[in-house]
Design an enzyme around this catalytic site. Structure first.
Site, PDB file in Angstrom:
ATOM      1  N   ASP A 225       3.515   3.629  -1.666  1.00  0.00           N
ATOM      2  CA  ASP A 225       2.900   2.895  -0.439  1.00  0.00           C
ATOM      3  C   ASP A 225       3.916   2.027   0.139  1.00  0.00           C
ATOM      4  OD1 ASP A 225       0.906   1.305   1.122  1.00  0.00           O
ATOM      5  OD2 ASP A 225       0.126   0.243  -0.805  1.00  0.00           O
TER       6      ASP A 225
ATOM      7  N   TYR B  42      -3.574   1.358  -8.626  1.00  0.00           N
ATOM      8  CA  TYR B  42      -4.650   0.798  -7.723  1.00  0.00           C
ATOM      9  C   TYR B  42      -5.899   1.461  -8.265  1.00  0.00           C
ATOM     10  CZ  TYR B  42      -0.853  -0.034  -4.145  1.00  0.00           C
ATOM     11  OH  TYR B  42       0.010  -0.365  -3.414  1.00  0.00           O
TER      12      TYR B  42
ATOM     13  N   ASP C  77       6.063   3.092   3.911  1.00  0.00           N
ATOM     14  CA  ASP C  77       6.075   2.032   4.957  1.00  0.00           C
ATOM     15  C   ASP C  77       7.524   1.573   5.308  1.00  0.00           C
ATOM     16  OD1 ASP C  77       3.256   1.961   5.575  1.00  0.00           O
ATOM     17  OD2 ASP C  77       3.220  -0.275   5.096  1.00  0.00           O
TER      18      ASP C  77
ATOM     19  N   ASP D 197      13.444   0.526  -7.098  1.00  0.00           N
ATOM     20  CA  ASP D 197      14.082  -0.334  -6.335  1.00  0.00           C
ATOM     21  C   ASP D 197      15.569   0.155  -5.761  1.00  0.00           C
ATOM     22  OD1 ASP D 197      14.839  -0.016  -8.997  1.00  0.00           O
ATOM     23  OD2 ASP D 197      15.554  -2.255  -9.407  1.00  0.00           O
TER      24      ASP D 197
ATOM     25  N   LYS E  10      10.067   3.969 -12.187  1.00  0.00           N
ATOM     26  CA  LYS E  10      10.763   2.560 -12.748  1.00  0.00           C
ATOM     27  C   LYS E  10      10.675   3.034 -14.469  1.00  0.00           C
ATOM     28  CE  LYS E  10      11.744  -1.165 -11.544  1.00  0.00           C
ATOM     29  NZ  LYS E  10      13.173  -1.761 -11.383  1.00  0.00           N
TER      30      LYS E  10
END
Ligand code: NAD
Length: 370
Positions: free
Chosen positions: A251, A143, A255, A227, A194
């Site tokens: 992020d 980001y 959520d 994942d 990852k």
């Protein structure tokens, strides 16, 4: 009487002031009954500061935030300010606080309280007793990484790009927050990246592995691809204690985890800075919900996420475990008695508004302290 603890209270916009009013009553109760003393100042932030001062957060408020031991934040924003230029948006207040106080670790607990076990979209047997903490790196990664941009290529087509990048120091400081938290909880950390397809992910894994061996040999550490973590959170969320991850994965995963609980009006969060040589650490506590303009002013907002943010503040900034637990237990008992604001309403429960929920919580605190 313990030394004064400096609290800056920033209610903000929409339902922020409504839920903060009830939380202030809990703080006053603590002041009266628990022999702690808070030196509290309250200030405008977001749209409210914009209307009064022409800026979402004044320099004076920023200075007060730097001087405070902890900040209790409500929520900012609303449709009336949506069309303003980016620098004037109420949300700039929170971005400025995060940036100038260097609040790099975002803590999002996902807890399923027994009386609300049916609020989750998952089966009760999967989520009952859930209590996990996600620590998300929040000032670095893709980001913020450079180079970033949208460029036109030689053939006239375009390319959009961002950069994921983490330094040793950035990874270690957020991982340390996770390890320290784990020591006070279930003593297990799952580091998520990852490493199979990203160099920055591989580096994240190597760095956390080395840090764990060097400084936290007593904490169980596991590594998981992001994942797979998303799948595991839905399949068997109770396997986790503390999850530590990057900005973008955090992020998404936080959520996802918050929805395991099914109740936005119940969830607190914290954002922490580094421990300074003086021992002080900047910290901001806020509910994860926004200013809920659709219900603002109606007296029906759920104040419990704001109150639980205060409990988190007591535990995390002031090591007041017993007092934090007292508030959390009172919340569970009030819910067990069947009182519900609209957002967590269920058949057979009693609907109440913001103020009545606050009053019920104070009455429960009185009962527990008697
Ligand atoms: P929201 O969280 O404000 O509301 C989403 C839905 O949940 C709404 O229907 C709302 O009524 C309900 N809800 C939220 N909190 C509740 C509570 N305590 N009790 C009962 N119901 C509750 O999200 P949104 O609608 O996407 O955003 C509204 C505004 O809030 C926007 O301006 C947004 O930018 C801002 N926002 C601010 C923050 C923050 O201050 N940190 C966070 C998220 C959104």
């Amino acid at each position: 009487m313990a030394a004064n603890k400096k609290l800056l209270v920033l209610p903000g916009d929409g339902i922020g002031p409504e839920v903060m009013r009830e939380t202030r009553r809990v703080i006053e109760w603590m002041d009266r009954r628990r022999m702690v003393s808070f030196d509290i100042s309250e200030d405008l932030v977001g749209g409210a500061a914009l209307e009064a001062h022409g800026t979402p957060i004044t320099d004076a408020t920023m200075q007060a935030a730097k001087d405070a031991d902890a900040i209790l934040f409500g929520s900012v924003g609303g449709p009336q300010w949506d069309k303003l230029g980016f620098d004037l948006r109420p949300e700039i207040a929170i971005l400025r606080l995060r940036k100038e106080l260097d609040l790099f670790a975002n803590l999002r607990p996902a807890i399923v309280l027994d009386p609300l076990v049916d609020a989750s979209t998952l089966k009760p047997e999967v989520v009952r007793g859930l209590d996990l903490m996600i620590v998300r790196e929040s000032t670095g990664g893709v980001y913020f990484g450079t180079p970033r941009g949208i460029e036109t290529l030689a053939d006239g087509s375009k390319r959009g790009f961002d950069t994921e990048s983490y330094t040793t120091a950035e990874i270690e400081r957020v991982a340390r927050v996770g390890f320290e938290l784990a020591r006070k909880r279930g003593n297990r950390v799952t580091s998520v990246e990852k490493a199979n397809v990203m160099q920055s992910g591989l580096f994240w894994r190597q760095t956390v592995t080395a840090l764990a061996a060097r400084e936290y040999p007593d904490v169980a550490v596991a590594h998981m691809y992001a994942d797979n973590c998303a799948m595991q959170l839905v399949r068997n969320p109770r396997q986790f204690d503390v999850i530590v991850t990057s900005n973008i994965f955090g992020d998404l995963l936080s959520d996802l985890a918050s929805m395991l609980t099914g109740s936005l009006g119940m969830l607190p969060s914290a954002t922490l800075g580094a421990v300074q040589p003086s021992g002080k650490r900047h910290a901001l506590y806020e509910p994860i919900h926004g200013s809920a303009p659709d219900i603002a002013g109606k007296g029906i907002a759920n104040p419990l996420a704001q109150m639980l943010s205060f409990a988190m503040l007591l535990r995390t900034s002031f090591d007041m475990e017993e007092d934090a637990t007292l508030i959390e237990t009172a919340v569970t008992r009030v819910l067990a008695s069947g009182l519900r604001t609209g957002d967590i309403a269920a058949p057979g429960t009693t609907p109440v508004g913001t103020e009545a929920m606050g009053a019920a919580l104070l009455a429960e605190l009185d009962r527990m302290a008697a």
